[in-house]
Design a protein around this motif. Structure first.
Motif, short mmCIF file in Angstrom:
data_model
loop_
_atom_site.label_atom_id
_atom_site.label_comp_id
_atom_site.label_asym_id
_atom_site.label_seq_id
_atom_site.Cartn_x
_atom_site.Cartn_y
_atom_site.Cartn_z
N PHE A 40 5.14 5.05 17.21
CA PHE A 40 4.76 4.06 18.21
C PHE A 40 3.80 4.65 19.24
O PHE A 40 2.87 3.97 19.69
CB PHE A 40 6.01 3.49 18.90
CG PHE A 40 6.93 2.77 17.94
CD1 PHE A 40 6.47 1.68 17.20
CD2 PHE A 40 8.22 3.19 17.75
CE1 PHE A 40 7.29 1.03 16.31
CE2 PHE A 40 9.06 2.54 16.86
CZ PHE A 40 8.60 1.46 16.13
N ARG A 41 4.00 5.92 19.59
CA ARG A 41 3.07 6.56 20.54
C ARG A 41 1.69 6.73 19.91
O ARG A 41 0.67 6.61 20.61
CB ARG A 41 3.63 7.91 20.98
CG ARG A 41 4.81 7.82 21.94
CD ARG A 41 5.06 9.11 22.67
NE ARG A 41 5.47 10.18 21.77
CZ ARG A 41 6.72 10.44 21.42
NH1 ARG A 41 7.71 9.69 21.89
NH2 ARG A 41 7.02 11.44 20.61
N ARG A 42 1.65 7.00 18.63
CA ARG A 42 0.37 7.21 17.94
C ARG A 42 -0.32 5.90 17.58
O ARG A 42 -1.52 5.90 17.26
CB ARG A 42 0.60 8.02 16.65
CG ARG A 42 0.93 9.48 16.91
CD ARG A 42 1.24 10.18 15.60
NE ARG A 42 1.38 11.62 15.80
CZ ARG A 42 1.81 12.46 14.85
NH1 ARG A 42 2.14 11.99 13.64
NH2 ARG A 42 1.90 13.75 15.10
N ASN A 43 0.40 4.81 17.60
CA ASN A 43 -0.16 3.52 17.18
C ASN A 43 0.09 2.45 18.24
O ASN A 43 0.78 1.45 17.97
CB ASN A 43 0.47 3.10 15.85
CG ASN A 43 0.12 4.04 14.71
OD1 ASN A 43 -0.93 3.93 14.09
ND2 ASN A 43 1.01 4.98 14.44
N ARG B 251 0.84 -1.20 0.00
CA ARG B 251 0.00 0.00 0.00
C ARG B 251 0.87 1.25 0.00
O ARG B 251 2.09 1.17 0.16
CB ARG B 251 -0.92 -0.04 1.22
CG ARG B 251 -1.96 -1.15 1.14
CD ARG B 251 -2.51 -1.52 2.49
NE ARG B 251 -3.63 -2.45 2.39
CZ ARG B 251 -3.52 -3.76 2.23
NH1 ARG B 251 -2.33 -4.33 2.17
NH2 ARG B 251 -4.59 -4.53 2.16
N PRO B 252 0.26 2.44 -0.13
CA PRO B 252 1.06 3.66 -0.26
C PRO B 252 1.87 4.04 0.97
O PRO B 252 2.85 4.76 0.86
CB PRO B 252 0.00 4.74 -0.56
CG PRO B 252 -1.17 4.01 -1.10
CD PRO B 252 -1.17 2.69 -0.40
N SER B 253 1.49 3.57 2.17
CA SER B 253 2.21 3.98 3.36
C SER B 253 2.56 2.79 4.24
O SER B 253 1.89 1.75 4.20
CB SER B 253 1.38 4.98 4.18
OG SER B 253 0.35 4.31 4.89
N VAL B 254 3.60 2.97 5.04
CA VAL B 254 4.00 1.94 5.99
C VAL B 254 2.85 1.63 6.95
O VAL B 254 2.55 0.46 7.24
CB VAL B 254 5.26 2.37 6.77
CG1 VAL B 254 5.50 1.47 7.97
CG2 VAL B 254 6.48 2.37 5.85
N THR B 255 2.20 2.67 7.44
CA THR B 255 1.11 2.46 8.41
C THR B 255 0.00 1.60 7.82
O THR B 255 -0.51 0.68 8.48
CB THR B 255 0.55 3.81 8.87
OG1 THR B 255 1.60 4.57 9.48
CG2 THR B 255 -0.57 3.62 9.88
N GLU B 256 -0.38 1.87 6.56
CA GLU B 256 -1.43 1.07 5.93
C GLU B 256 -1.01 -0.39 5.80
O GLU B 256 -1.81 -1.31 6.02
CB GLU B 256 -1.77 1.64 4.56
CG GLU B 256 -2.51 2.97 4.60
CD GLU B 256 -2.71 3.52 3.20
OE1 GLU B 256 -3.64 3.05 2.52
OE2 GLU B 256 -1.94 4.40 2.79
N ASN B 257 0.24 -0.62 5.44
CA ASN B 257 0.73 -1.99 5.32
C ASN B 257 0.72 -2.70 6.66
O ASN B 257 0.32 -3.87 6.77
CB ASN B 257 2.15 -2.00 4.74
CG ASN B 257 2.18 -1.76 3.25
OD1 ASN B 257 1.29 -2.19 2.53
ND2 ASN B 257 3.22 -1.08 2.78
N VAL B 258 1.17 -2.00 7.70
CA VAL B 258 1.23 -2.62 9.02
C VAL B 258 -0.18 -2.91 9.54
O VAL B 258 -0.42 -3.96 10.15
CB VAL B 258 2.04 -1.75 10.01
CG1 VAL B 258 2.06 -2.39 11.39
CG2 VAL B 258 3.47 -1.56 9.50
N LYS B 259 -1.12 -2.01 9.30
CA LYS B 259 -2.49 -2.24 9.74
C LYS B 259 -3.12 -3.46 9.05
O LYS B 259 -4.03 -4.08 9.61
CB LYS B 259 -3.34 -1.00 9.48
CG LYS B 259 -3.10 0.12 10.48
CD LYS B 259 -4.02 1.30 10.24
CE LYS B 259 -3.85 2.34 11.35
NZ LYS B 259 -4.72 3.53 11.14
N ALA B 260 -2.62 -3.79 7.87
CA ALA B 260 -3.15 -4.94 7.12
C ALA B 260 -2.35 -6.22 7.40
O ALA B 260 -2.41 -7.18 6.63
CB ALA B 260 -3.13 -4.63 5.62
#
Length: 201
Positions: free
Chosen positions: A178-181, A147-156
């Motif tokens: 890490f604080r935000r997630n 996906r376009p972002s690291v965060t999207e990939n990690v969430k999936a």
């Protein structure tokens, strides 16, 4: 490239790794002498795919020998002795040499490493049961649906589990992420530690 791949496939594993560790393809692009840093064995059960060695790793020749490595080992629930046992854990970054530093941190991995060596090395790691895919460059190469972002990939992450686990980079530079997630530490890391323990016995 096909002839190059055929040539590398014909080498013994030990010869192939020696070639990688002696590689100087990017000498003209690097701000220092090449020093490829990899760790792997044909018996490795877990593969760690990061970005590229940092300055401290370049100086010591030991992968993840820095605060990022300390955090990564905590994520996995293992000690240094286990982490540096190549018969169990392979470490194959997207770039094998420290690429130098820019204004916002280390520069991106130089692509010649992956283009030249990656397919041949991965083909020899037939016993790998779990691959930790760390950061955007590793995500782009290893995830079937990056996906376009690291965060999207990690969430999936559950889409790839239990063979692959996309993660952010464990660098202290990512402390804000890490604080935000907090869900990553609360939900993902316990599963990772269970899986590592299951694989390594």
């Amino acid at each position: 490239m096909a002839s190059k791949n055929h040539e590398l496939a014909s080498l013994s594993f030990e010869h192939l790794v020696r070639r990688v560790r002696a590689c100087t393809l990017c000498r003209e692009k690097l701000p220092h002498e090449p020093r490829p840093v990899v760790q792997l064995s044909e018996s490795s059960r877990i593969l760690i795919v990061g970005q590229a060695p940092g300055r401290k790793v370049h100086e010591t020749g030991i992968p993840f020998n820095d605060p990022s490595g300390d955090r990564l080992r905590r994520w996995m629930g293992i000690d240094r002795q286990t982490f540096y046992d190549a018969s169990r854990i392979a470490i194959l970054p997207m770039g094998f040499c420290f690429p130098g530093s820019g204004k916002a941190g280390d520069l991106p991995p130089i692509p010649e490493c992956a283009d030249t060596w990656r397919d041949a090395l991965l083909a020899r790691l037939k016993k790998v049961e779990l691959t930790l895919v760390i950061g955007q460059y590793a995500h782009a190469w290893h995830l079937p649906e990056s996906r376009p972002s690291v965060t999207e990939n990690v969430k999936a992450w559950e889409e790839y589990w239990p063979r692959l686990l996309p993660t952010p980079h464990p660098s202290p530079r990512n402390n804000l992420w890490f604080r935000r997630n907090p869900w990553f530490e609360d939900e993902v890391l316990p599963r990772l530690q269970e899986r590592v323990a299951e694989i390594l016995g």
